[in-house]
Each structure stands twice: as structure tokens, then as C-alpha cells.
Design an enzyme around this catalytic site. Structure first.
Site, PDB file in Angstrom:
ATOM      1  N   GLU A 335      15.779 -11.554 -21.489  1.00  0.00           N
ATOM      2  CA  GLU A 335      15.738 -12.062 -22.842  1.00  0.00           C
ATOM      3  C   GLU A 335      14.511 -12.921 -23.024  1.00  0.00           C
ATOM      4  O   GLU A 335      14.326 -13.917 -22.356  1.00  0.00           O
ATOM      5  CB  GLU A 335      16.991 -12.912 -23.052  1.00  0.00           C
ATOM      6  CG  GLU A 335      17.683 -12.640 -24.332  1.00  0.00           C
ATOM      7  CD  GLU A 335      17.295 -13.634 -25.395  1.00  0.00           C
ATOM      8  OE1 GLU A 335      17.783 -13.457 -26.509  1.00  0.00           O
ATOM      9  OE2 GLU A 335      16.523 -14.559 -25.117  1.00  0.00           O
ATOM     10  N   HIS A 368      25.298 -10.322 -26.111  1.00  0.00           N
ATOM     11  CA  HIS A 368      24.969 -11.445 -25.229  1.00  0.00           C
ATOM     12  C   HIS A 368      23.501 -11.815 -25.325  1.00  0.00           C
ATOM     13  O   HIS A 368      23.148 -12.991 -25.378  1.00  0.00           O
ATOM     14  CB  HIS A 368      25.301 -11.098 -23.776  1.00  0.00           C
ATOM     15  CG  HIS A 368      26.744 -11.316 -23.456  1.00  0.00           C
ATOM     16  ND1 HIS A 368      27.332 -10.863 -22.319  1.00  0.00           N
ATOM     17  CD2 HIS A 368      27.703 -11.950 -24.146  1.00  0.00           C
ATOM     18  CE1 HIS A 368      28.598 -11.209 -22.317  1.00  0.00           C
ATOM     19  NE2 HIS A 368      28.855 -11.860 -23.419  1.00  0.00           N
ATOM     20  N   GLU A 369      22.663 -10.815 -25.342  1.00  0.00           N
ATOM     21  CA  GLU A 369      21.241 -11.109 -25.364  1.00  0.00           C
ATOM     22  C   GLU A 369      20.821 -11.744 -26.684  1.00  0.00           C
ATOM     23  O   GLU A 369      19.931 -12.580 -26.725  1.00  0.00           O
ATOM     24  CB  GLU A 369      20.419  -9.846 -25.093  1.00  0.00           C
ATOM     25  CG  GLU A 369      20.657  -9.200 -23.730  1.00  0.00           C
ATOM     26  CD  GLU A 369      20.403 -10.142 -22.565  1.00  0.00           C
ATOM     27  OE1 GLU A 369      19.535 -11.012 -22.699  1.00  0.00           O
ATOM     28  OE2 GLU A 369      21.084 -10.019 -21.542  1.00  0.00           O
ATOM     29  N   HIS A 372      22.263 -16.763 -28.242  1.00  0.00           N
ATOM     30  CA  HIS A 372      22.010 -17.901 -27.375  1.00  0.00           C
ATOM     31  C   HIS A 372      23.057 -18.960 -27.582  1.00  0.00           C
ATOM     32  O   HIS A 372      23.356 -19.757 -26.710  1.00  0.00           O
ATOM     33  CB  HIS A 372      20.629 -18.484 -27.659  1.00  0.00           C
ATOM     34  CG  HIS A 372      19.589 -17.849 -26.838  1.00  0.00           C
ATOM     35  ND1 HIS A 372      19.056 -18.454 -25.742  1.00  0.00           N
ATOM     36  CD2 HIS A 372      19.023 -16.638 -26.927  1.00  0.00           C
ATOM     37  CE1 HIS A 372      18.184 -17.647 -25.195  1.00  0.00           C
ATOM     38  NE2 HIS A 372      18.139 -16.549 -25.890  1.00  0.00           N
TER      39      HIS A 372
END
Ligand SMILES: *[C@@H]1O[C@H](CO)[C@@H](O)[C@H](O)[C@H]1NC(C)=O
Ligand SMILES: *[C@@H]1O[C@H](CO)[C@@H](O)[C@H](O)[C@H]1NC(C)=O
Ligand SMILES: *[C@@H]1O[C@H](CO)[C@@H](O)[C@H](O)[C@H]1NC(C)=O
Ligand SMILES: *[C@@H]1O[C@H](CO)[C@@H](O)[C@H](O)[C@H]1NC(C)=O
Ligand SMILES: *[C@@H]1O[C@H](CO)[C@@H](O)[C@H](O)[C@H]1NC(C)=O
Ligand SMILES: *[C@@H]1O[C@H](CO)[C@@H](O)[C@H](O)[C@H]1NC(C)=O
Ligand SMILES: *[C@@H]1O[C@H](CO)[C@@H](O)[C@H](O)[C@H]1NC(C)=O
Ligand SMILES: *[C@@H]1O[C@H](CO)[C@@H](O)[C@H](O)[C@H]1NC(C)=O
Ligand SMILES: *[C@@H]1O[C@H](CO)[C@@H](O)[C@H](O)[C@H]1NC(C)=O
Ligand SMILES: *[C@@H]1O[C@H](CO)[C@@H](O)[C@H](O)[C@H]1NC(C)=O
Length: 801
Positions: A335, A368-369, A372
Site C-alpha cells: 500500500e 483492507h488496502e 487505513h
């Protein structure tokens, strides 16, 4: 970056990325009741365990001096993708040249400048005063040939420390290595990627590309320009250099950021875009884009972005989000700001061949990526996997606190050491959920939490190792706590772990937890109920723990009774799903889909005849050209067909592996190939991992891990890893996190087979010292455990037959 393989790798990556920057972390608390309170009265809390000190013989400080503060970088890079140079390891590699100007503010009168460089050849250094362009005389410069990675520039004159600005110009060159780290090149389709160590999940790589202040706190604006053949950029100029036409891409100036967050790729990919306020671009091989394999990612990304925007109430700050699917990348995903790179299986989705889990992986990885800040609504499936893994490691004396004092983390290898299950999983799930419930409680009490509160609360968790056992004497309500250690696990009964109170399926979670922490016969007795249980969570938790039991006993006479018992227990579950299995239909409930896979893999691997027959028949049809295997079941069915099949079945699966173009499908076959019990096939398969034309580099570690999980393959994998350690580390470069998982996997097997003295060859010890210590401690604990419990376990299983 992540350790582990397959799904858990993917999850761990996401979790690591999600949390490291914002959550320092705490530990999930296990609340336990004591069974025999009279025998063992509670003791007062022990003093906190100090962090394990790893002797490295290094100077106490390798941090960059704080006399200069970087303001901006202007970096030009020019990779030569066709002119090879000689390299001792790979025989040939490609080069890049570049120059960089970093503007610094001088805060202390000084005559020396320290920058980070690693594996770069620095040819020119010039220092000028920014406002007047007045040149300072450089006495000399030198790259320290040790772990500091310092480029030291010595000046004749003094720079004034009253806030004066200076420009440090360097010209440099470096090699493009095919080692999945730093600025690396994949020759097959000319992809060049820079992965700076992102979010502390990667070892520091920015210094491998240009001289810089490569510490997270030293943030600056970066203006980046790259002159090359292909670049991930939508607008670019061409220019003529030495009579050749080059593409010059100058990227927009970045916001103020840490060097490790920067990344770019140069590739011949095509892309698909969608604009909904933010430009969403998915880049991949052109055949994958043309086949529509990026469509799902676009759709998911758009939905998630909208969702986050609503939840957080603020817009994504950049104009674009690029996501790219790389055929070979050492982590599951990386990321960076505005640019995320994934393994192909994390971003591309082919609805023709993908299983539900493949699809779920794409959605999970992307969310998920992208997230944050977002942590809500985590699925219980993830909790089960991640929490229990963290518990396992953190019950070792050689575990470490989440946060170590900075003088314990100075060097490359010390940083790498920290990328283990503790950092990923304890931070990722446990820590965050604890914090949330803490803040939530505060809010409920109308008590606005102060910074001090949170700090005081969290510091006990992040600065100490392990997790506590809390003893509650129900009659007297007395409580006490002590550190839970694997070696000392006595007669504790895990009675109430609500995890966080955040899950809808509380009773199921508790059933899962129950089986995990118990002493052996109580735990085994609980598995008796599984015979009538069709729920996923209790099964998954039991299987995870039984896996460990099998690992401990799979070479002993206890194994026969274990298999028989499991066969008996799984029969109902297998039958429960049999109609779906034979019809090729998919159970509606998500967890049922998972449990169907459990049913098949447990039934087949423990010799349930119906299962083996079914797998053989479906595989035979497949060999005969009719592939009717439902994608969700492919992994399990291919595997059991390979176990009961012959060399020709293996060869067929190998051809199918090579033929597959969709990564998710390829991975299922790669896994199945590791299931054979034929030693010679396994050995040949291990050899294949050294040949990138057979097994891609990013798959090297997970392939060896698969083989190590096979009882027939474990000793082979262990010997193989030790014999090829130099090659593997060289090829893997910064993929050292995966190397940790490799060492972990190959040493996990039956303790009898692991010769502790052979465990530590000097190279291995040097690069992964903490892990080696953990392996040794775990192995000792296992040997002791097996010795003490073997008879009990054997009698228990015999009694159940
Ligand atoms: C690294 O090398 C330099 C120069 O050789 C030396 O001054 C410095 O103390 C060394 N640092 C460490 C941590 O070994
Ligand atoms: C590479 O090989 C050459 C010739 O064998 C040798 O002289 C040189 O020192 C080697 N370089 C490295 C970095 O090992
Ligand atoms: C490099 O070349 C040498 C000599 O031709 C050969 O022995 C070696 O196997 C090659 N190494 C690689 C990694 O291809
Ligand atoms: C830095 O590199 C770029 C691109 O190669 C070049 O145009 C520029 O002139 C270089 N700057 C200096 C000062 O050499
Ligand atoms: C800093 O000190 C130098 C002399 O050492 C002086 O010429 C310069 O004007 C000073 N700059 C500032 C910003 O005070
Ligand atoms: C844990 O390690 C410390 C020092 O590293 C040692 O003093 C202690 O005895 C160990 N505890 C156990 C239970 O092994
Ligand atoms: C566990 O969670 C449930 C559901 O949120 C809640 O009702 C219950 O009070 C919790 N129990 C404890 C001991 O926190
Ligand atoms: C399973 O269910 C059967 C039939 O309802 C019952 O006779 C048996 O006692 C149950 N077994 C367990 C271990 O609960
Ligand atoms: C399996 O197929 C039969 C016949 O087509 C059908 O009646 C039955 O509902 C199917 N079962 C499932 C679980 O899909
Ligand atoms: C393979 O399929 C052909 C026709 O498609 C059939 O005649 C043959 O019997 C099948 N072989 C096996 C082993 O099932």
C-alpha cells in the site's frame, strides 16, 4: 508485507497496513477461571517482563543526525531496460542512473551531512546554498560499509545552523535486480517496480534508489521524474537522448510524505478506469484486462470508496487511486499513497474459474488496502485466524513487546525481525479491538477520553510482552493476573473470552476459543460434540488445534487412532454437504461454504472412502476433459486426488498448473502438487522452486511451505531450505518477511525430527535471530509437551474408538 501464505497472507497484509500507522496496540485479554483454586491460590501481579535484548554488537545509534531537515526532493531516474551488465549472482542485470537534489534546512552549525544509501554507486556530490547558489567545497564523501547505510559528506566550510537552506545534489547509479526488492525488474514483461518499505512493513528500500533521509519521521515533498520506455502514467513526453527516443514522465509533486511511502511501476500493462470523483485505475497484463478480470476490482473499489467517504465524512484526498496487479511481487499487497500493488490473485477475478474464497480475497484485500482508518464489522472468520495465531506466538517467553525502544531496532535485520505474527496479528486485530472497546466504554460513560488515558491504558499492552491470565475466584471475587506462558500452562480453563463484545456470533466465537486454550483431555472431550455440529466456527477452531496435535504425533503410533476418530467425527458433516458436493451446487451461507471445504479435506485426508471415491471420480473426469469440479472445492479435491493418485496424475496436474493463466486457479494446482506422498516427486517439486520459469519467485516460499505441511515433505523441506539458504535469501532480498514464514513452516513439524543443533546455521541465525530463538523455544516446549502428554492422548483416542 506479510508472512504466511494464501489467504492468511492476504489478510495479514491488509491488517498490517491498516493498523501500523494508527494503532500502537494492546493485547486481547484472556479471562480465565481457575479450576482448582484451593491448590493454587492467586498470586500478586508480577513485575513486567523486560524486552528481550538481542545482542548485535552494534553501536547504540544508527539513526540519522538531526542537524538537517529535508524539505523537498527532486529525483530523476533513468532505467536502461535492455543493456545488461554482469552480476555475480544473476550473471546479468540491468542498470539505472539518476540524480537527485534534496533541499535541507540546517538546524545546527555543521560540516558533515549524512544521507542513507544502499547498493548505490554515488559518482558526484555537490552542496550549494539555496538562496545564492553559492557552492560549498566538498572535502570528500564516503559510503559506510556497514549496517548504517550512511553516505557521509564532509565539507570544508560550515553550514549555518540558523535555518539556512542548502541543496545537496548527487549523481548515482545502481543495478536493477530481479529480487523483488527496491528498484527491481522483471524481464519477462518489463516491469520495474520500486517498493519502498511501506508503512514499516517492508525493510527500508528508498535508499536503494536515491540518497535520502530514509526515516519515517523525516518527511518531505518529492518531485519525481522517470525517463524510460513504459511508465505508469497517463501523460508523458518523449525526448531524444543519445539519438534514442525516451519517454519522460514527471509526476505531480507529492504532498509532504515519508520516503518509504513512495512507489512507482514501469510496465507494458494496460488499464481500465472509472471515474466517480476519484479516478480509479486498475492496471494489469493486457490479456487479463481484455478478458475482463479487472472489472470486479473496479466495481468493488468504487463501492468501498463511497462507503468510506460516507462513514468518515471526508473525501479521499488524492485525485486518483492506481491499483496494479503484478505477476511477481513478494508481499500479498503493498500500500502506497495513491498507488497499491497486489499479487494478481489479490486484484484480478475471473468469474469462470474462481471460487467464492478467491472472490472474497479480492474484496477483502481491496477493502483492507483502501482502509487505513476503517476497522468496523470485521468478520469473525478473521478474528479466529488472526487472534489465535497471535496467542500462540505470544505465549512464548521469547515473544517480544509490540513496541521496542528505538535502540533495539536500528539495523536492517532488526527491523526485519519485527515482522512476525506478533507485529501483524497482535497489533492488527487484538490491539485495535481492545482500543475500540475501551474508547467505546468511555463514550458510554459520557467520559470524553483524554490522550493521557489512552496512553496509560495502551502503554501497558504495547511495552510488555505476552498477555495475561486473569484469575477470578468466583466465591471471593478476588482477582489477580500473571503472564500466560506456554511452558507453564497448567490446569486453566478458558471460561469467558468475549473477544471484544463486537461480534454478533458471540456464542460461536466462545465455542471456538474454548477449544483453543484448554488442557488436552478437556479439549479433546469438547471435540466429541462436533459429531453433531455443522457450524463452521467450532469446527474450524477444533481443526486448527487438531492440526497442531497431528503435527505433534503424525509420525507416531498415536496417528492411527487420531485418523480413525476424525473419520468418525467428520462423517456426519461430510454427509451434511454431500448432496451439494455431488450436485456441484453451492451452499447459501458463507460459513457453510467454508465448512463444506473442511468436510471434504478432513474426510478425504482421514480416509473416508466415500470422499476418496468422489475425489478420484471427479479428477478422472477432469483428466478426461470434463472439468465439473465446483471452484470452491477444487483445492481440496485436487489435493486428495493427488494423494491417492499416481505419477501420471501428478504430471497431469503439473501440466495444468503450467497451462493455467489465472493466478487463483494456478495457485490451487500448485497447492495440490504438494499433497503427494511420493518422496521423489516432492524432492523434484522442491527443485522446481529454484527455477523461476517453473515456479515464480513470489511463490517460492509458499510452495516450500505447502510441502513442509505435508508429513512426507517436512524433513525434505527443512533440508532443502538449509542447503539453499544463501540462494533463497539472495533471490528474495527484502522478502525477508516471507523468509520468516518459511523458517517457521519448515521447523513446525514433529519435534522428534527436528535436530535443534542443526537449527542454527550461522547465516540463518544472523538474519533471523529472533525467529530462530522462538523456533528453539517452541521446539523445546513441544518436545516437553509430547513427552508429557503422549500416553494421555493415545489412551483418549483409543478409548473413543
Ligand atoms: C560504520 O562505519 C563508519 C566508518 O567506517 C564508522 O565510523 C562507524 O562507527 C560504523 N558504524 C557502525 C554502527 O558500525
Ligand atoms: C564478482 O566476481 C569477480 C570475478 O570472479 C570477482 O573478482 C569480484 O570480486 C566478484 N564481486 C563480488 C561483489 O562478489
Ligand atoms: C552464471 O553463469 C555461470 C557460468 O556460465 C553458471 O555456472 C551459473 O550457473 C550461472 N548462474 C545463474 C544464476 O544463472
Ligand atoms: C538529472 O537527470 C536528468 C534526466 O536524466 C537530466 O535531464 C538533468 O540534466 C540531470 N541534472 C543534472 C544537474 O545533471
Ligand atoms: C545565518 O547566519 C549567516 C552567517 O553565519 C548569515 O549570513 C545569515 O544571514 C543568517 N541567516 C538567517 C536566516 O538568519
Ligand atoms: C524467560 O526468559 C527470561 C530471560 O530471558 C528468564 O529469566 C526466564 O526464566 C524465562 N522464563 C521461562 C518460564 O522460561
Ligand atoms: C459479551 O458480549 C455480549 C454481547 O455484546 C454482552 O451482552 C455481554 O455482556 C458481554 N459479556 C462480558 C462478560 O463482557
Ligand atoms: C448426537 O446426536 C445424537 C442423535 O440426536 C445423540 O444420540 C448423540 O448423543 C449426540 N452426540 C453428542 C456427542 O452430542
Ligand atoms: C441436488 O439435485 C437434485 C436433483 O436435481 C435436487 O432435487 C436437489 O435439490 C439438489 N440438492 C442440492 C443441495 O442442491
Ligand atoms: C473419456 O471420455 C470418453 C468420451 O468422452 C469415453 O469414451 C471414455 O470412456 C472416458 N474415459 C474414462 C476413463 O472415463
Amino acid at each position: 508485507m506479510a508472512k504466511g501464505t494464501g489467504m492468511s497472507k492476504a489478510l495479514a497484509v491488509g491488517i498490517g497496513v491498516l493498523t501500523v500507522s494508527s494503532v500502537c496496540g494492546l493485547v486481547l485479554m484472556a479471562v480465565m477461571y481457575k479450576i482448582q483454586i484451593d491448590k493454587y491460590p492467586p498470586v500478586s501481579p508480577p513485575t513486567p517482563t523486560k524486552p528481550l535484548v538481542i545482542p548485535t554488537g552494534l553501536q547504540p545509534t544508527l539513526r540519522i543526525p538531526d542537524n538537517l531537515i529535508p524539505e523537498s526532493y527532486k529525483v530523476f531516474l533513468q532505467p536502461y531496460l535492455y543493456a545488461a551488465v554482469t552480476n555475480n549472482y544473476t550473471n546479468q542485470s540491468l542498470v539505472f542512473t539518476g540524480n537527485s537534489t534534496v533541499r535541507v534546512k540546517c538546524m545546527t552549525d555543521s560540516k558533515s551531512i549524512f544521507l542513507h544509501v544502499h547498493n548505490l554507486n554515488v559518482m558526484t556530490v555537490e552542496v550549494t546554498k539555496s538562496d545564492s547558489n553559492e557552492k560549498l567545497s566538498v572535502r570528500g564523501y564516503k559510503i559506510h560499509q556497514n549496517e548504517s547505510n550512511f553516505l557521509k559528506i564532509q565539507l570544508k566550510e560550515t553550514m549555518s545552523g540558523n535555518g539556512t537552506y542548502y541543496d545537496i545534489f548527487t549523481k548515482f547509479e545502481g543495478e536493477l535486480l530481479d529480487n523483488l526488492a527496491g528498484f527491481y525488474v522483471k524481464n519477462s514483461n518489463i516491469i520495474t517496480v520500486v517498493n519502498f518499505y511501506l508503512l514499516l512493513l517492508q525493510p527500508p528500500d528508498a535508499r536503494k534508489v536515491f540518497p535520502c533521509f530514509d526515516e519515517p519521521a523525516l518527511k518531505a515533498v518529492i518531485l519525481f521524474s522517470i525517463t524510460s520506455i513504459f511508465v505508469l502514467s497517463l501523460e508523458a513526453d518523449t525526448t531524444e537522448i543519445d539519438g534514442e527516443e525516451w519517454i519522460v514522465t514527471t509526476f505531480a509533486e507529492t504532498p509532504i510524505m515519508s520516503t518509504y511511502l513512495l512507489a512507482f511501476t514501469v510496465s507494458d500493462f494496460t488499464y481500465k478506469s472509472k471515474s466517480s470523483g476519484t479516478n480509479i485505475n486498475i492496471h494489469a497484463r493486457s490479456d487479463a484486462i481484455n478478458a475482463g478480470h479487472a472489472d470486479y476490482a473496479i466495481e468493488v473499489t468504487e463501492k468501498i470508496m463511497i462507503y468510506y467517504q460516507n462513514i468518515f465524512g471526508f473525501k479521499y484526498p488524492l485525485k486518483k487511486i492506481d491499483q496494479t496487479a503484478l505477476p511477481d511481487i513478494s508481499a500479498g499487497a503493498m500500500e502506497n499513497w495513491g498507488f497499491i500493488s497486489y499479487q494478481e490473485s489479490g486484484l484480478l477475478y475471473d468469474k469462470e474459474t474462481a471460487s467464492t474464497f478467491d472472490q472474497e480475497r479480492v474484496a477483502t484485500m481491496i477493502s483492507h488496502e483502501l482502509a487505513h482508518q476503517w476497522f468496523g464489522n470485521l468478520r469473525d472468520v478473521i478474528v479466529l485466524r488472526e487472534v489465535q495465531t497471535a496467542f500462540q506466538v505470544d505465549s512464548l517467553n521469547s515473544s517480544h513487546p509490540l513496541s521496542l525502544q528505538e535502540n533495539y531496532i536500528q539495523t536492517f535485520s532488526e527491523i526485519i525481525d519485527l515482522f512476525d505474527d506478533i507485529t501483524y496479528r497482535k497489533v492488527g486485530i487484538n490491539a485495535f479491538l481492545m482500543l475500540i472497546s475501551f474508547i467505546y466504554k468511555k463514550l458510554l460513560q459520557y467520559n470524553i477520553e483524554t490522550k493521557e488515558d489512552v496512553e496509560a491504558f495502551m502503554s501497558t499492552w504495547i511495552e510488555q510482552v505476552g498477555y495475561p491470565v486473569i484469575t477470578i475466584i468466583t466465591q471471593t471475587r478476588e482477582t489477580s493476573q500473571e503472564q500466560f506462558l506456554l511452558k507453564q500452562t497448567g490446569e486453566w480453563l478458558l471460561a469467558n473470552v468475549n473477544c471484544t463484545g463486537f461480534f454478533r456470533v458471540i456464542p460461536l466465537i466462545n465455542r471456538g476459543q474454548l477449544i483453543d486454550g484448554l488442557i488436552v483431555t478437556i479439549a479433546l472431550s469438547l471435540t466429541k460434540h462436533l459429531i453433531n455440529d455443522t457450524e463452521y466456527i467450532p469446527w474450524e477452531s477444533a481443526l486448527k488445534n487438531l492440526d497442531h496435535l497431528i503435527l505433534m504425533f503424525d509420525r507416531s503410533e498415536v496417528y492411527g487412532p487420531i485418523m480413525k476418530y476424525l473419520r468418525k467425527q467428520i462423517t456426519q458433516l461430510y454427509k451434511h454437504f454431500e448432496e451439494y458436493t455431488l450436485n456441484g451446487t453451492i451452499p447459501e451461507k458463507h460459513t457453510d461454504q467454508y465448512n463444506q471445504v473442511n468436510a471434504i479435506s478432513v474426510a478425504c485426508s482421514n480416509g473416508l472412502p466415500e470422499c476418496i471415491e468422489m475425489a478420484k471420480r471427479l479428477f478422472k473426469d477432469y483428466r478426461n476433459g470434463t472439468d465439473n469440479i465446483q471452484p470452491n472445492l477444487r483445492r481440496a479435491i485436487y489435493c486428495s486426488a493427488i494423494v491417492s493418485g499416481d505419477e501420471y496424475d501428478w504430471e497431469f496436474a503439473w501440466k495444468e498448473y503450467q497451462r493455467a493463466t489465472v493466478t487463483a486457479e494456478k495457485d490451487k494446482r500448485r497447492y495440490a502438487l504438494s499433497c503427494t506422498k511420493e518422496i521423489w516427486l516432492l524432492n523434484r517439486y522442491l527443485q522446481y522452486t529454484l527455477d523461476p520459469s517453473k515456479i515464480r519467485k513470489m511463490d517460492l516460499v509458499s510452495t516450500i511451505n505447502y510441502i513442509a505441511k505435508n508429513v512426507a515433505g517436512q524433513p525434505l523441506a527443512w533440508d532443502f531450505v538449509r542447503a539453499h539458504w544463501s540462494y533463497i535469501t539472495q533471490e528474495y532480498g527484502a522478502g525477508a518477511i516471507s523468509l520468516g514464514s518459511l523458517l517457521d513452516a519448515v521447523t513446525k513439524g514433529s519435534p522428534r525430527t527436528l535436530n535443534l543443533k542443526r537449527c542454527c546455521c550461522p547465516k540463518l541465525c544472523y538474519s533471523l535471530i529472533l525467529l530462530v530463538i522462538q523456533v528453539i523455544e517452541r521446539t523445546e516446549a513441544n518436545i516437553k509437551w509430547v513427552k508429557e502428554n503422549k500416553q494421555t492422548v493415545k489412551e483418549w483416542f483409543m478409548g473413543e474408538l
